[in-house]
Motif scaffolding. Structure first.
Motif, short mmCIF file in Angstrom:
data_model
loop_
_atom_site.label_atom_id
_atom_site.label_comp_id
_atom_site.label_asym_id
_atom_site.label_seq_id
_atom_site.Cartn_x
_atom_site.Cartn_y
_atom_site.Cartn_z
N VAL A 156 0.97 1.45 -4.42
CA VAL A 156 -0.02 1.72 -5.33
C VAL A 156 -1.53 2.18 -4.41
CG1 VAL A 156 0.41 0.41 -7.21
CG2 VAL A 156 -0.80 -0.70 -5.20
N GLN A 157 -2.28 3.00 -5.17
CA GLN A 157 -3.55 3.29 -4.26
C GLN A 157 -4.70 3.00 -5.34
OE1 GLN A 157 -3.36 7.43 -3.42
NE2 GLN A 157 -3.78 8.02 -5.48
N PRO A 158 -5.99 2.86 -4.91
CA PRO A 158 -7.08 2.37 -5.78
C PRO A 158 -7.37 3.82 -6.57
CG PRO A 158 -7.63 1.82 -3.67
CD PRO A 158 -6.21 2.46 -3.26
N LYS B 275 -10.47 1.82 -0.28
CA LYS B 275 -9.31 1.05 0.42
C LYS B 275 -8.56 0.21 -0.39
CE LYS B 275 -11.18 2.40 4.87
NZ LYS B 275 -11.76 1.85 6.21
N PHE B 276 -7.24 0.42 0.00
CA PHE B 276 -6.33 -0.83 -0.47
C PHE B 276 -6.59 -1.98 -0.33
CE2 PHE B 276 -2.68 -3.62 -0.25
CZ PHE B 276 -2.16 -3.49 -1.73
N LYS C 275 -11.82 6.88 -5.94
CA LYS C 275 -11.98 7.74 -4.93
C LYS C 275 -12.54 7.19 -3.72
CE LYS C 275 -9.92 11.31 -7.20
NZ LYS C 275 -8.59 11.88 -6.79
N TYR D 169 -5.67 0.14 -9.89
CA TYR D 169 -4.77 0.80 -9.15
C TYR D 169 -3.86 1.52 -9.74
CZ TYR D 169 -6.43 -1.98 -5.20
OH TYR D 169 -7.26 -2.50 -4.20
N ILE E 226 1.99 5.35 -6.50
CA ILE E 226 2.19 6.41 -5.87
C ILE E 226 3.55 6.36 -5.22
CG2 ILE E 226 -0.34 6.60 -5.12
CD1 ILE E 226 0.40 5.05 -2.59
N ASP F 219 1.01 -1.21 -0.23
CA ASP F 219 0.20 0.00 -0.09
C ASP F 219 0.80 1.17 0.15
OD1 ASP F 219 1.10 -0.40 2.47
OD2 ASP F 219 -0.92 -0.15 3.43
N ASP F 220 2.15 1.07 0.16
CA ASP F 220 3.17 2.35 -0.08
C ASP F 220 3.44 2.50 -1.80
OD1 ASP F 220 3.35 2.82 2.68
OD2 ASP F 220 4.81 0.84 2.75
N ARG G 40 5.52 10.05 -3.61
CA ARG G 40 5.25 10.18 -2.18
C ARG G 40 6.76 9.87 -1.68
NH1 ARG G 40 -0.39 7.87 -0.29
NH2 ARG G 40 -1.80 9.08 -1.50
N TYR H 24 -5.94 -6.24 -5.57
CA TYR H 24 -4.82 -5.72 -6.27
C TYR H 24 -4.24 -6.73 -7.02
CZ TYR H 24 -0.18 -3.74 -7.08
OH TYR H 24 1.25 -3.37 -7.84
#
Length: 307
Positions: A18-20, A26-27, A23, A39, A42, A15-16, A46, A32
């Motif tokens: 990629v993200q869905p 939650k991951f 909007k 996904y 990110i 979860d560090d 970040r 995934y």
């Protein structure tokens, strides 16, 4: 700013990276693995702008977002003053999860420089760009100093017997000390019986690129993920388990992750993703997999849904 005399490191999880796309969603690790197109990456936004060195150790295939693209590296200076000096890739993927990995490094030339503006690579260490190292193919032949010393100390009591070992028809006579005999992986270019499970590991790890037709079909199929845990290899369990999945019509599978036990007493685990034409067919497959668990009790295996 941190202390310049200290090294700060950060280990990232799924979860560090990629993200869905949706909007507010939650991951979900299982989703995934099953539907990576839902996904977006990110990591480059970040974490990458704050990193000096990035070490990648995960395998990658084209269904998943890249960890770092060439454009990500090129755009670093436009976001914040870039501190990125080097990327190291322990996977076997040229232009894979880290797109700037353009070739495999060698022992003679363990590093090369990737010019993030031109996309060219150079063996000149003074050339502008990011330092890259990718030595995956050579790792099996490399020995760390502590491992080398440990092996030397462990083998020393058997040196005399090894020196007196006789060859017959190109093969060592079967009079080696028991610990050495049991540790031998290859004999006369053949894998020894105790290590035949390695063939199954290799078979499961080989990634066969899917066709667009197969991917389109998968989107219409039922999919589930399972975690298989136990003494998977020394009991020949994994060989039987893979055979069950391969022989089932209307079913496809992919082994997403391996966690190998380091010692004989340790259990291993694998994450398996399955696709089937119907819920009924998936249930039939699950029952067959569970039957394999029951038929190999010495493996102490279990099958649990991926959460």
């Amino acid at each position: 700013r941190g202390d310049a005399h200290k090294v700060f490191y950060c280990v990232t999880d799924h979860d560090d990276l990629v993200q869905p796309i949706e909007k507010g969603a939650k991951f979900d690790k299982e989703e995934y693995y099953t539907n990576p197109e839902r996904y977006e990456p990110i990591f480059a936004d970040r974490i990458l702008p704050h990193a000096s060195v990035v070490v990648n150790a995960m395998a990658w295939d084209r269904r998943f977002p890249r960890l770092i693209t060439a454009e990500d590296v090129r755009n670093l200076d436009s976001k914040v003053p870039s501190s990125l000096m080097m990327v190291a890739d322990l996977s076997r993927d040229v232009q894979g999860a880290i797109e700037v990995v353009q070739k495999q490094s060698t022992l003679d030339r363990p590093f090369y420089v990737y010019n993030d503006y031109t996309g060219e690579i150079s063996d000149d260490m003074d050339a502008p760009g990011v330092l890259v190292s990718s030595l995956h193919e050579l790792l099996p032949t490399e020995f760390a100093r502590d491992a080398s010393e440990h092996f030397s100390v462990s083998l020393r009591p058997f040196l005399e017997e090894l020196a007196e070992e006789q060859y017959k028809d190109g093969r060592m006579a079967n009079v080696l000390p028991w610990p050495v005999r049991m540790a031998k992986i290859v004999d006369n270019r053949q894998i020894t019986p105790a290590f035949e499970y390695l063939q199954d590991v290799r078979k499961a790890l080989v990634y066969a690129p899917s066709t667009p037709e197969a991917e389109a079909r998968k989107k219409q199929q039922v999919t589930r993920g399972y975690v298989v845990k136990g003494h998977l290899f020394d009991t020949n369990f994994m060989s039987r388990f893979l055979d069950v999945m391969e022989l089932f019509d209307g079913v496809s599978f992919n082994v997403l992750e391996w966690n190998m036990g380091l010692q004989h007493k340790d259990m291993s685990s694998a994450v398996v993703q399955l696709w089937a034409d119907s819920e009924a067919r998936m249930d039939e497959l699950y029952n067959s997999m569970q039957a394999t668990v029951d038929n190999v009790p010495e493996a102490k295996a279990s099958i649990k849904p991926l959460t």
